[in-house]
Enzyme design. Structure first.
Site, PDB file in Angstrom:
ATOM      1  N   ASP A  12       1.253  -3.361  -5.544  1.00 62.39           N
ATOM      2  CA  ASP A  12       2.121  -2.731  -6.552  1.00 62.39           C
ATOM      3  C   ASP A  12       3.038  -1.679  -5.920  1.00 62.39           C
ATOM      4  OD1 ASP A  12       3.130  -2.361  -9.069  1.00 62.39           O
ATOM      5  OD2 ASP A  12       1.511  -1.058  -9.762  1.00 62.39           O
ATOM      6  N   HIS A  29      10.785  -6.082  -2.899  1.00 58.99           N
ATOM      7  CA  HIS A  29      10.011  -7.335  -2.884  1.00 58.99           C
ATOM      8  C   HIS A  29      10.130  -8.034  -1.528  1.00 58.99           C
ATOM      9  CE1 HIS A  29       9.090  -6.737  -7.000  1.00 58.99           C
ATOM     10  NE2 HIS A  29      10.265  -7.029  -7.474  1.00 58.99           N
ATOM     11  N   LEU A 123      -9.281 -17.275   8.072  1.00 58.56           N
ATOM     12  CA  LEU A 123      -9.023 -16.462   6.879  1.00 58.56           C
ATOM     13  C   LEU A 123      -8.496 -17.303   5.720  1.00 58.56           C
ATOM     14  CD1 LEU A 123      -8.612 -13.467   5.686  1.00 58.56           C
ATOM     15  CD2 LEU A 123      -6.208 -13.827   6.291  1.00 58.56           C
TER      16      LEU A 123
HETATM   17  C1  IPE Z   1       0.502  -6.110 -11.397  1.00 55.53           C
HETATM   18  O1  IPE Z   1       1.519  -5.178 -11.251  1.00 55.53           O
HETATM   19  C2  IPE Z   1       0.969  -7.474 -10.993  1.00 55.53           C
HETATM   20  C3  IPE Z   1       1.259  -7.664  -9.570  1.00 55.53           C
HETATM   21  C4  IPE Z   1       1.114  -6.781  -8.629  1.00 55.53           C
HETATM   22  C5  IPE Z   1       1.729  -8.968  -9.221  1.00 55.53           C
HETATM   23  P1  IPE Z   1       2.487  -4.785 -12.459  1.00 55.53           P
HETATM   24  O2  IPE Z   1       3.474  -3.839 -11.895  1.00 55.53           O
HETATM   25  O3  IPE Z   1       3.015  -6.003 -13.103  1.00 55.53           O
HETATM   26  O4  IPE Z   1       1.484  -4.083 -13.478  1.00 55.53           O
HETATM   27  P2  IPE Z   1       1.754  -3.043 -14.643  1.00 55.53           P
HETATM   28  O5  IPE Z   1       2.761  -3.675 -15.564  1.00 55.53           O
HETATM   29  O6  IPE Z   1       2.285  -1.787 -14.025  1.00 55.53           O
HETATM   30  O7  IPE Z   1       0.414  -2.818 -15.270  1.00 55.53           O
HETATM   31  C1  IPE Z   2       4.700  -5.295  -7.358  1.00 49.83           C
HETATM   32  O1  IPE Z   2       5.660  -4.296  -7.380  1.00 49.83           O
HETATM   33  C2  IPE Z   2       5.297  -6.686  -7.299  1.00 49.83           C
HETATM   34  C3  IPE Z   2       5.213  -7.440  -8.553  1.00 49.83           C
HETATM   35  C4  IPE Z   2       4.587  -7.056  -9.631  1.00 49.83           C
HETATM   36  C5  IPE Z   2       5.893  -8.719  -8.603  1.00 49.83           C
HETATM   37  P1  IPE Z   2       6.446  -3.919  -8.699  1.00 49.83           P
HETATM   38  O2  IPE Z   2       7.615  -4.809  -8.830  1.00 49.83           O
HETATM   39  O3  IPE Z   2       5.530  -3.903  -9.873  1.00 49.83           O
HETATM   40  O4  IPE Z   2       6.943  -2.454  -8.386  1.00 49.83           O
HETATM   41  P2  IPE Z   2       6.901  -1.207  -9.362  1.00 49.83           P
HETATM   42  O5  IPE Z   2       5.484  -1.069  -9.818  1.00 49.83           O
HETATM   43  O6  IPE Z   2       7.830  -1.519 -10.500  1.00 49.83           O
HETATM   44  O7  IPE Z   2       7.350  -0.065  -8.521  1.00 49.83           O
HETATM   45 MG    MG Z   3       4.332  -2.515 -10.716  1.00 49.10          MG
END
Ligand code: IPE
Ligand code: IPE
Ligand code: MG
Length: 233
Positions: A12, A29, A123
């Site tokens: 995240d 990303h 792995l």
């Molecule tokens: C969880 O992160 C999903 C992934 C890392 C793929 P999100 O960014 O989507 O989660 P919320 O919305 O903050 O809970």
């Molecule tokens: C995790 O990073 C990747 C996915 C959920 C696809 P985020 O895109 O959720 O990044 P934040 O949490 O908005 O910073």
């Molecule tokens: Mg996120």
């Protein structure tokens, strides 16, 4: 160090990390995708056997069309760049989630990665794409109900029996779940599989999650007293 056989990570913070640098969310990303390779190698070196990564949730479709379509193109970039190295390192790729709902090209690239690495025994790198735990459990319940109706399953199923209907049936339970970026929630990830996992929430965003941070997490894990409902003197 206490063995962490199955490590799961909620990757995240890509978007916030990019924004903090004045870049579009998609830039986060991209760096995040490259970091999957770095952390997979580090985890393997540290003795992890199963690494399960949350890449795209069933809820992530709510994001802008631009962001979703960028994420859907990342597997092609990622496997073109790293697949040969993964094969050489003996990694086996697995996908968790409903791949048939992804764009056709994305689905094909993900399935090819699984196919190309299926003879490997190193792995197990499991990517959760269009995955949601509640969806997984619902699909498992549907499948089980169908098997009961068709006389293929016993009504008195136990936990081990039910697990065979989950998308993670080939993997052991999660030992350690790490979430990056300071958020302290599970966001519909592996709800069944983390029943007795240790949890760690780190402030670093996923692009900042280095092998050193991973090592720190595994050290912390090695000091945890896992009791599984029993008592340790
Ligand atoms: C969880 O992160 C999903 C992934 C890392 C793929 P999100 O960014 O989507 O989660 P919320 O919305 O903050 O809970
Ligand atoms: C995790 O990073 C990747 C996915 C959920 C696809 P985020 O895109 O959720 O990044 P934040 O949490 O908005 O910073
Ligand atoms: Mg996120």
């Amino acid at each position: 160090m206490k063995e962490c056989k199955h490590l799961a990570i909620i990757m995240d913070g890509n978007g916030r990390w990019a924004k903090a640098q004045g870049k579009p969310r998609t830039a986060g990303h991209l760096v995040g995708a490259d970091n999957v390779r770095t952390i997979a190698i580090a985890a393997n070196d540290l003795g992890v056997k199963y690494l399960t990564l949350y890449a795209f949730s069933t809820e992530n479709w709510k994001r802008s069309r631009e962001e979703v379509s960028y994420i859907m193109k990342l597997p092609a970039y990622f496997f073109k760049k790293y697949m040969q190295e993964f094969i050489d390192r003996g990694f086996q790729m697995h996908m968790i989630g409903e791949l048939d709902e992804l764009p056709a090209d994305t689905e094909r690239v993900l399935k090819e990665a699984v196919e190309e690495s299926k003879k490997n025994t190193g792995l197990s790198l499991n990517i959760c794409m269009n995955y949601g735990s509640q969806r997984e459990i619902t699909l498992a319940a549907r499948h089980y109900a169908k098997d009961v109706l068709e006389g293929k399953a016993d009504l008195n199923i136990d936990e081990a029996g039910f697990e065979k209907y989950l998308m993670t049936k080939d993997f052991p339970p999660v030992d350690l779940l790490i979430r990056t970026s300071g958020e302290e929630r599970i966001s519909n990830y592996l709800l069944w599989q983390i029943a007795y996992a240790e949890l760690e929430f780190v402030p670093e965003s996923w692009p900042e999650f280095t092998p050193e941070v991973l090592k720190r997490c595994l050290e912390e894990y090695s000091h945890r007293d896992r009791r599984f409902g029993g008592v340790h003197e």
